[in-house]
Motif scaffolding. Structure first.
Motif, PDB file in Angstrom:
ATOM      1  N   VAL A   1       0.888  -1.251  -0.104  1.00  0.00           N
ATOM      2  CA  VAL A   1      -0.197   0.007   0.130  1.00  0.00           C
ATOM      3  C   VAL A   1       0.859   1.154   0.027  1.00  0.00           C
ATOM      4  O   VAL A   1       0.783   2.195  -0.960  1.00  0.00           O
ATOM      5  N   LEU A   2       1.902   1.196   0.775  1.00  0.00           N
ATOM      6  CA  LEU A   2       2.744   2.427   0.977  1.00  0.00           C
ATOM      7  C   LEU A   2       3.462   2.693  -0.456  1.00  0.00           C
ATOM      8  O   LEU A   2       3.443   3.717  -0.957  1.00  0.00           O
ATOM      9  N   GLN A   3       3.793   1.728  -0.923  1.00  0.00           N
ATOM     10  CA  GLN A   3       4.565   1.753  -2.368  1.00  0.00           C
ATOM     11  C   GLN A   3       3.599   2.292  -3.359  1.00  0.00           C
ATOM     12  O   GLN A   3       3.945   3.399  -4.187  1.00  0.00           O
TER      13      GLN A   3
ATOM     14  N   THR B   1       0.907   4.397  -2.682  1.00  0.00           N
ATOM     15  CA  THR B   1       0.681   5.601  -2.581  1.00  0.00           C
ATOM     16  C   THR B   1       1.705   6.403  -2.750  1.00  0.00           C
ATOM     17  O   THR B   1       1.707   7.484  -3.392  1.00  0.00           O
ATOM     18  N   MET B   2       3.106   6.116  -2.606  1.00  0.00           N
ATOM     19  CA  MET B   2       3.973   7.022  -2.967  1.00  0.00           C
ATOM     20  C   MET B   2       4.327   6.942  -4.512  1.00  0.00           C
ATOM     21  O   MET B   2       4.680   8.073  -5.045  1.00  0.00           O
TER      22      MET B   2
ATOM     23  N   ALA C   1       1.573   3.214   6.327  1.00  0.00           N
ATOM     24  CA  ALA C   1       0.751   2.432   5.672  1.00  0.00           C
ATOM     25  C   ALA C   1      -0.632   2.250   6.410  1.00  0.00           C
ATOM     26  O   ALA C   1      -1.598   2.286   5.679  1.00  0.00           O
TER      27      ALA C   1
ATOM     28  N   ILE D   1      -2.785   5.228   5.997  1.00  0.00           N
ATOM     29  CA  ILE D   1      -2.980   5.220   4.431  1.00  0.00           C
ATOM     30  C   ILE D   1      -4.521   4.320   4.190  1.00  0.00           C
ATOM     31  O   ILE D   1      -5.606   4.596   3.828  1.00  0.00           O
TER      32      ILE D   1
END
Lengths: 367, 396
Positions: free
Chosen positions: A356-358, A360-361, B292, B295
């Motif tokens: 998810v973080l990847q 979003t980034m 995360a 998010i």
């Protein structure tokens, strides 16, 4: 934009729910024990409802529906602890329709009628969750070797869909005849006793390529989405069971559900289940309609939330049932076992969080 | 279910985007920001609401006969998303738009709707909410502020508290006791009170953030004409429940989600700049996990809202389920604000005025502000009671 299911989708869900409640109650696990024996009659009933053909194109004997149509049903399957061979087989129909060559058309017709049983062979010992790190691979002669864990119903499957790397190290998806030479399935002892799982060894087994990295990734995303929806179903079921129990169970002269200490925990469970549903539905939509980047992002959000919700709701459910909850007889442990199975097998919260973080980034970098 | 825009929706989105680009100052959100001074900021936000109205963007989902656009909540949602993308300022008349107007649409008479709704849309009249009292917080139904009939008027005496934006408001929605002898839920009425009426005194309260958004408001022999009673006499509790359902509901939450997402995006950007010794904050796996999680929580806040929108479009009126929204978002946002304090190192502690500050002191300020989330619009404990008793059906 529309963020709700239509009347037909809800009606289909209700039909499936009623059938499962009548034909596949949780007492069966408690009273009969062996999940393989329970699967036979259920399989025939699901085939009769046309569920195996749900996502098979109409000209190949299916209903021609998609992942969004399947979402509410996957939730019911989760709640009823339907064996994962069922969802694997339904998932396979989507994969084969999307990736396989026309020669597979015959398979789709058999899938639609429930005559062909498929099991996904994805995860491995020391393999983690990233398919590029799996060691099952193809040799120079195109045959497949390696060992997969936790393959649902592998001993009765006709076809195995195997996530493996080709000779050049590129991940892909391969079909292997489950009864073919060089394929050995061994029943595993698992936390989840509502299904049967097998370690499958491949020694130079004949393999047919279904697709490259995209097919492998898509398959794992699909399984994670079905697991997220299944967890939402389990969470909803355990919430309902708990609410019913605390309304009935009386202590200190009143139903324990009248105590705020209990009420507030039920309310938190309800909030969590509601949000996990949102995540699961969004993931299902993304499987059907989003590009690769958005699909991975949405699926991982849905799965990460479903995981956290399930861990919370299942723990609270058992706790609020008190000593009874800890008994075999109360049968809460069956969904609890299945819930942890789905949570951990198809990607932990940490694994999906990182994706998810990847995602979003990448979105932020693109503006 | 389809999260993609239809052709018409895409056209609407393009139109909103183009308008926002032309209406916001050059360099907005990059080099140009809202005024620092609280009072100047309030007026800046009132001006922005008027600009929105002039542009035709107020009351997107309101009926056209009250000056709205007559579109659906989907367009409202698209507009909110585009405002987020453009980092457009917040409005200040949330109480007017989201609480007074919705309550009047459900329970007001036609004369009241025609009188008040257009001026709310035009941001000509701001509203505040006179519900809570010093001794009627979570137990709102025990409110003691009295309204007694006198000729064509009611005479109001009592005190309200936490009246946000009273200092900028022309009007107040007031919950007052009109029957001293009835059971507490049956003796309240719902009024519209002109804040210019003689006998109203406002005393600002300073919040833990140092801001002075909310007030104590005193009513001393304040005359309120009988035509300003909403609905039936002594039916105020039921009407107030509608108001609170909207206050806690999806439309309110979606607007907030957008602010929170802007803050999270800013945090992710700063985590890529700030170095924690040998590595950037963003390269720390534990920090990545925490980012995360926020998010996921925030994106699903949006999905929760959108699902509620679809129910509202189908004709379902917001009820106790809106407590699910509020309980969820308040904790998610509070957790995010806590997390934001913990990922950028020691300089996070520096406020706006300090030259070494990060993001103009936004994160410590947001941390302080976020403490209110789980208290206002009904504490989390009250939301849990509502969910347990009225959604899950647990015994009282």
């Amino acid at each position: 934009m529309n963020f709700d299911f239509n009347d037909e989708q809800y009606m289909f869900r209700d039909t499936v729910r009623d059938t499962l409640a009548a034909q596949f109650p949780i007492d069966l696990f408690r009273d009969s024990g062996e999940p393989v024996a329970l699967e036979g009659p259920l399989w025939a009933q699901l085939a009769e409802l046309g569920l195996f053909g749900l996502m098979v194109p109409e000209d190949q004997g299916g209903l021609g529906l998609g992942m969004v149509d399947f979402a509410l049903i996957a939730e019911e399957f989760g709640a009823a602890l339907v064996p994962l061979t069922v969802t694997d087989t339904i998932a396979a129909s989507l994969i084969l329709a999307k990736y396989a060559a026309a020669a597979r058309a015959e398979n789709l017709e058999k899938l639609a009628s429930g005559e062909l049983r498929v099991a996904f062979a994805a995860y491995e010992k020391n393999g983690g969750y990233d398919p590029s790190q799996f060691s099952t691979s193809l040799g120079a002669d195109g045959s497949l070797s390696g060992r997969k864990l936790l393959v649902a119903g592998a001993d009765r499957a006709d076809m195995l869909l195997v996530v493996a790397n080709d000779a050049a190290g590129e991940p892909g998806l391969y079909a292997v005849d489950a009864k073919g030479a060089g394929v050995v399935a061994t029943r595993e002892a698992t936390l989840d006793i509502t299904g049967d799982y097998h370690a499958v060894s491949f020694a130079n087994a004949a393999a047919e390529r279904i697709g490259g990295p995209d097919a492998g990734e898509f398959s794992l995303d699909l399984l994670a989405t079905i697991a997220a929806l299944g967890l939402a179903g389990i969470g909803g079921r355990m919430l309902d069971t708990t609410v019913a129990y605390v309304k009935e169970r009386s202590q200190f002269g009143q139903p324990i559900g009248a105590f705020q200490a209990i009420k507030h925990r039920c309310a938190d469970m309800a909030v969590d289940v509601n949000t996990a549903r949102s995540g699961g539905y969004f993931a299902a939509w993304a499987m059907a309609s989003a590009d690769r980047a958005e699909r991975q992002w949405a699926v991982s959000m849905g799965k990460a939330k479903a995981n956290r919700m399930a861990v919370h709701v299942m723990r609270e459910s058992l706790q609020l049932h008190g000593g009874m909850g800890y008994t075999w007889e109360m049968a809460l442990h069956f969904p609890y076992r299945r819930g942890r199975h789905l949570e951990i097998l198809y990607g932990t919260t940490e694994y999906h969080n990182e994706r998810v973080l990847q995602g979003t980034m990448a979105q932020l970098a693109a503006g | 279910m389809d999260f993609n825009d239809s052709k018409e929706e895409q056209a609407f989105r393009d139109e909103v985007r183009a308008w926002l680009a032309s209406a916001l100052p050059q360099g907005w959100g990059k080099t140009v920001f809202e005024p620092e001074d609280e009072d100047e900021r309030a007026h800046f936000r009132i001006d922005w609401e008027r600009k929105l109205f002039e542009g035709g963007w107020s009351g997107i989902s309101w009926p056209t006969k009250y000056g709205g656009r007559g579109a659906t909540l989907v367009e409202q949602g698209i507009f909110a998303e585009e405002c987020a993308r453009a980092q457009a300022p917040e409005g200040i008349n949330v109480i007017g738009r989201n609480l007074t107007a919705t309550t009047l649409i459900h329970h007001g008479n036609e004369a009241q709707r025609e009188r008040y709704l257009p001026k709310i849309l035009a941001a000509q009249e701001m509203w505040c909410q006179g519900f809570s009292e010093p001794n009627a917080g979570s137990d709102l139904a025990s409110a003691r502020c009295r309204a007694e009939p006198d000729g064509d008027d009611f005479i109001v005496n009592g005190q309200k508290i936490w009246t946000s934006f009273a200092q900028y408001s022309q009007w107040c929605i007031l919950l007052a006791r009109t029957d001293q002898h009835a059971p507490k839920h049956k003796g309240l009425s719902f009024f519209l009170v002109d804040m210019k009426s003689p006998g109203i005194t406002i005393r600002p309260l300073t919040q833990i953030s140092g801001e002075k958004e909310f007030n104590e408001t005193f009513f001393e022999d304040v005359r309120v004409p009988k035509e300003n009673l909403v609905g039936e006499l002594n039916d105020g509790w039921r009407i107030a429940m509608t108001t609170l359902a909207y206050e806690r509901g999806a439309e309110d939450a979606l607007a907030r989600q957008i602010r929170f997402k802007q803050e999270l995006d800013l945090l992710i950007e700063k985590a890529q700049e700030v170095e924690l010794g040998a590595r950037r904050a963003i390269d720390d796996p534990a920090i990545r996990q925490r980012l995360a999680q926020s998010i996921v929580d925030l994106e699903l806040m949006r999905m929760n809202c959108l699902r509620e929108f679809s129910k509202a479009i189908k004709g379902e009126t917001p009820g106790p389920e809106s407590s699910l929204m509020k309980l969820y978002w308040s904790h998610v946002a509070q957790d995010m604000a806590d997390m934001a304090m913990e990922v950028l190192g020691p300089e996070t502690l520096l406020m706006q005025e300090d030259p070494d500050t990060i993001a103009r002191g936004r994160f410590p300020m947001a941390f302080m502000q976020s403490r209110a989330f789980t208290i206002y619009s009904g504490t989390s404990e009250i939301q849990r009671n509502i969910i347990a008793e009225r959604v899950l059906g647990l015994p009282k």
